[in-house]
Scaffold this motif. Structure first.
Motif, mmCIF file in Angstrom:
data_model
loop_
_atom_site.group_PDB
_atom_site.id
_atom_site.type_symbol
_atom_site.label_atom_id
_atom_site.label_comp_id
_atom_site.label_asym_id
_atom_site.label_seq_id
_atom_site.Cartn_x
_atom_site.Cartn_y
_atom_site.Cartn_z
ATOM 1 N N GLN A 7 0.859 -1.176 0.000
ATOM 2 C CA GLN A 7 0.000 0.000 0.000
ATOM 3 C C GLN A 7 0.896 1.226 0.000
ATOM 4 O O GLN A 7 1.959 1.214 0.593
ATOM 5 C CB GLN A 7 -0.884 0.034 1.249
ATOM 6 N N GLN A 11 -1.203 5.898 3.034
ATOM 7 C CA GLN A 11 -2.489 5.344 3.492
ATOM 8 C C GLN A 11 -2.394 4.665 4.853
ATOM 9 O O GLN A 11 -3.417 4.340 5.437
ATOM 10 C CB GLN A 11 -2.997 4.338 2.460
ATOM 11 N N TYR B 17 -5.736 2.714 -4.006
ATOM 12 C CA TYR B 17 -6.583 2.855 -2.814
ATOM 13 C C TYR B 17 -6.659 1.504 -2.101
ATOM 14 O O TYR B 17 -6.960 0.478 -2.723
ATOM 15 C CB TYR B 17 -7.986 3.313 -3.224
ATOM 16 N N SER B 18 -6.371 1.484 -0.798
ATOM 17 C CA SER B 18 -6.333 0.215 -0.064
ATOM 18 C C SER B 18 -7.726 -0.370 0.136
ATOM 19 O O SER B 18 -8.617 0.292 0.676
ATOM 20 C CB SER B 18 -5.689 0.418 1.300
ATOM 21 N N ARG B 19 -7.873 -1.615 -0.267
ATOM 22 C CA ARG B 19 -9.180 -2.251 -0.055
ATOM 23 C C ARG B 19 -9.440 -2.528 1.416
ATOM 24 O O ARG B 19 -10.571 -2.781 1.819
ATOM 25 C CB ARG B 19 -9.302 -3.525 -0.869
ATOM 26 N N TRP B 20 -8.373 -2.470 2.243
ATOM 27 C CA TRP B 20 -8.555 -2.716 3.679
ATOM 28 C C TRP B 20 -9.149 -1.514 4.405
ATOM 29 O O TRP B 20 -9.373 -1.570 5.611
ATOM 30 C CB TRP B 20 -7.234 -3.143 4.311
ATOM 31 N N LEU B 21 -9.400 -0.410 3.652
ATOM 32 C CA LEU B 21 -10.153 0.711 4.237
ATOM 33 C C LEU B 21 -11.660 0.458 4.140
ATOM 34 O O LEU B 21 -12.449 1.143 4.798
ATOM 35 C CB LEU B 21 -9.807 2.016 3.499
ATOM 36 N N PRO B 23 -13.470 -2.567 4.860
ATOM 37 C CA PRO B 23 -14.103 -3.229 6.021
ATOM 38 C C PRO B 23 -14.342 -2.301 7.220
ATOM 39 O O PRO B 23 -15.441 -2.339 7.788
ATOM 40 C CB PRO B 23 -13.132 -4.362 6.354
ATOM 41 N N PRO B 24 -13.369 -1.413 7.603
ATOM 42 C CA PRO B 24 -13.729 -0.511 8.718
ATOM 43 C C PRO B 24 -14.848 0.456 8.356
ATOM 44 O O PRO B 24 -15.630 0.854 9.224
ATOM 45 C CB PRO B 24 -12.423 0.233 9.032
ATOM 46 N N LEU B 27 -17.840 -1.604 8.835
ATOM 47 C CA LEU B 27 -18.028 -1.838 10.282
ATOM 48 C C LEU B 27 -18.568 -0.597 10.983
ATOM 49 O O LEU B 27 -19.379 -0.712 11.912
ATOM 50 C CB LEU B 27 -16.687 -2.241 10.914
ATOM 51 N N LEU B 31 -21.665 -1.450 13.101
ATOM 52 C CA LEU B 31 -21.553 -1.330 14.568
ATOM 53 C C LEU B 31 -22.564 -0.316 15.089
ATOM 54 O O LEU B 31 -23.092 -0.463 16.195
ATOM 55 C CB LEU B 31 -20.129 -0.887 14.959
ATOM 56 N N MET B 151 -16.960 -9.852 8.038
ATOM 57 C CA MET B 151 -16.435 -8.759 8.871
ATOM 58 C C MET B 151 -17.486 -7.685 9.096
ATOM 59 O O MET B 151 -17.650 -7.178 10.207
ATOM 60 C CB MET B 151 -15.218 -8.137 8.182
ATOM 61 N N MET B 154 -20.565 -9.066 11.047
ATOM 62 C CA MET B 154 -20.141 -9.260 12.431
ATOM 63 C C MET B 154 -20.386 -7.964 13.220
ATOM 64 O O MET B 154 -20.742 -7.992 14.393
ATOM 65 C CB MET B 154 -18.655 -9.609 12.455
ATOM 66 N N LEU B 209 -17.412 8.140 9.214
ATOM 67 C CA LEU B 209 -16.134 7.476 8.902
ATOM 68 C C LEU B 209 -16.358 6.528 7.722
ATOM 69 O O LEU B 209 -15.534 6.470 6.793
ATOM 70 C CB LEU B 209 -15.626 6.679 10.121
ATOM 71 N N PHE B 212 -16.863 8.591 4.440
ATOM 72 C CA PHE B 212 -15.654 9.176 3.849
ATOM 73 C C PHE B 212 -14.663 8.125 3.354
ATOM 74 O O PHE B 212 -13.883 8.384 2.447
ATOM 75 C CB PHE B 212 -14.990 10.133 4.849
ATOM 76 N N ASN B 213 -14.670 6.938 3.940
ATOM 77 C CA ASN B 213 -13.692 5.914 3.538
ATOM 78 C C ASN B 213 -14.162 5.007 2.417
ATOM 79 O O ASN B 213 -13.352 4.434 1.706
ATOM 80 C CB ASN B 213 -13.323 5.030 4.735
ATOM 81 N N ARG B 215 -15.333 3.353 -0.958
ATOM 82 C CA ARG B 215 -15.154 3.586 -2.398
ATOM 83 C C ARG B 215 -15.568 2.320 -3.134
ATOM 84 O O ARG B 215 -15.501 1.230 -2.578
ATOM 85 C CB ARG B 215 -13.683 3.838 -2.755
#
Lengths: 43, 479
Positions: A7, A11, B17-21, B23-24, B27, B31, B151, B154, B209, B212-213, B215
């Motif tokens: 990454q 980021q 762009y990180s795909r790991w943004l 899941p949060p 969430l 949540l 995720m 959950m 959050l 904005f995150n 995509r």
């Protein structure tokens, strides 16, 4: 998990903050719930 | 315009762009809306404040869950078309407004305003929020859709774990006469009103959050080292797409509807009755239970954790063993576990707790695995909208599950005096319900070619954008 892929360095702070915002309350909730289960095990 | 960040060109991810943004982001929404399962914290306070019955207050939650199913079914196509960002924003607005209108109802002593606010308006926020990140996650994680949706979903289970202790502590803060650890004290209506306003602000900010995150991936994006050809060679994973309109005409949709309905009905049977059930199972001949009320409450907490963990663990497992075998485990395993619970559950507390915990993990897993199952059968084109329509099975199970268990128990005796044998008929009925779901799952085969869309229809969101921009391909920005 988040750090496993290449990454752009810019980021990483955003990733850490984003996961913290959802992870910290979840950890709080799990901790509180586990505390509540203790009477079940005689605690 | 202040809301231009919701426009489509801001929703398509730029390069890198990180795909790991994602899941949060998902969430953050799940949540927040998961609070819906923590209403018991202030239920007694509202009963006292409005001087009404538990049933009248319970209607607030019922309206919210019905609206969840209705809005997910009706607005699913809109969510797929406008994309996750606008949908999450709409969800945040509805969810926070629901709390604010509810607070107004409490402040002015108008129960109907609480029905309208938390129930109707908030319920729409629940429905949009629940499905808003699902298709986006599936597109970002084509290699592990079960993990991704596990995720997020959950989070819906985890939301109650956070909201319950947080609400108790806030009520204690707003009402000095209320002790969260003392079940004989009840918070004032004024404290619940302030709690609603506080939750509106907190949840709106947290959901932002997500807004904005989140995509959608740019056209043609795929994860590194991922070869789509590898997964689409599997018999139960389609390379084609089916529209939501056509999906409801297929037997696969209604078989999966039955699967979800049966799995949820069985799980709710235990969840609804958890605390009194464990006490009744270990009631001695003198009428006194070996399990104290505090331990019963702990049992409910333990089930919540297994419900949440099952969503992540089992849904992720389905990426490796396949969706159909996973549901065969949920339903077939559930049949065995329910039978053991009914027959031998009263022999040892540890056995009872273990069986119920695994059953609840299957209940949660059933919710979390279903979007990936839909993707496998119907493709990604309108998977969010199809998921929305399928959630009507949840609403129906929310009525059927408690009806079955309460119907049998009412016929057996008085609450507080029931014993293990009084539960047997109800639990054996759940075994039969699970057997119906098991057969329905076995009957699921790939969707017939005649329902497939033509090759151009692969992404409802990008298609809607192309139509608006005159067919130009989206280049993507990451603001």
């Amino acid at each position: 998990m988040p750090g496993n892929e290449n990454q752009p360095a810019s980021q990483r702070p955003r990733l850490v903050v984003s996961w913290l915002i959802v992870g910290a309350p979840l950890a709080y909730g799990i901790y509180q719930t586990i505390s509540r289960t203790l009477p079940l095990f005689g605690g | 315009m202040a809301l231009t960040f919701l426009d489509r060109e801001h929703t398509v991810a730029g390069p890198g762009y990180s795909r790991w943004l994602i899941p949060p982001a998902a969430l953050a929404v799940h949540l927040s809306i998961g609070q819906a399962y923590a209403t018991s914290v202030y239920k007694n306070a509202l009963v006292a404040h409005f001087d009404t019955s538990l049933t009248a207050i319970g209607i607030i939650f019922s309206i919210a869950i019905v609206m969840l199913g209705v809005s997910a079914a009706i607005l699913g196509t809109w969510v797929d078309r406008v994309g996750p960002r606008k949908a999450m924003f709409a969800s945040a607005c509805f969810w926070a407004s629901g709390f604010l209108v509810g607070a107004l109802g409490i402040g002015t002593n108008q129960l109907w305003l609480v029905y309208l606010g938390y129930g109707f308006i908030g319920g729409i926020g629940l429905g949009i929020g629940y499905i808003s990140p699902v298709s986006t996650l599936i597109k970002w994680f084509p290699d592990r859709p079960g993990l991704a949706t596990g995720m997020a979903i959950m989070g819906f289970g985890g939301g109650a774990l956070i909201a319950s202790p947080l609400s108790s502590q806030l009520l204690g803060f707003y009402d000095s006469g209320f002790n969260p650890t003392d079940p004989t004290t009840v918070a004032s209506g004024d404290a619940v009103m302030k709690l609603f306003v506080t939750l509106a602000v907190i949840y709106f900010l947290v959901m932002m959050l997500g807004v904005f995150n989140v995509r959608v991936p740019a056209p043609g994006w795929k994860p590194p080292n991922f070869d789509p050809a590898k997964i689409t060679t599997k018999k139960m994973i389609t390379a084609n797409n089916v529209s939501a309109k056509n999906a409801v005409k297929t037997p696969q949709f209604w078989l999966l509807w039955t699967v979800l309905f049966c799995n949820v009905t069985a799980g709710i049977g235990i969840l609804e009755q958890a605390s009194p059930m464990i006490q009744d199972f270990f009631r001695g001949g003198d009428g006194v239970s070996a399990v104290a009320a505090a331990a019963g409450a702990g049992f409910v907490g333990l089930l919540s954790i297994f419900n949440m963990a099952g969503r992540f663990v089992w849904s992720s497992t389905s990426d490796y063993i396949g969706r159909k075998p996973m549901y065969a485990i949920y339903l077939g395993g559930g049949i065995i576990l329910y039978f053991l619970l009914a027959t031998f559950g009263n022999t040892a507390t540890a056995l009872f707790v273990l069986l119920a915990a695994i059953i609840l993990s299957f209940y949660g897993g059933g919710f979390a695995t279903v979007p990936a199952y839909l993707r496998d059968l119907f493709g990604t084109y309108q998977v969010g909208a199809i998921h929305g329509r399928l959630l009507t099975a949840w609403s129906a199970a929310g009525v059927a599950g408690p009806l079955i268990i309460n119907g049998f128990l009412d016929a057996q005796g008085t609450p507080g005096e029931l014993v293990a044998s009084d539960y047997r008929l109800a639990l054996y009925t759940m075994v039969a319900v699970l057997a119906v779901g098991f057969v329905a799952n076995l009957l699921i085969k790939p969707v017939s070619d005649r329902f497939h869309e033509s090759a151009g229809h692969t992404d409802a969101f990008l298609e809607a954008h192309d139509a608006e921009s005159g067919g130009q391909v989206v280049s993507g920005r990451s603001s």
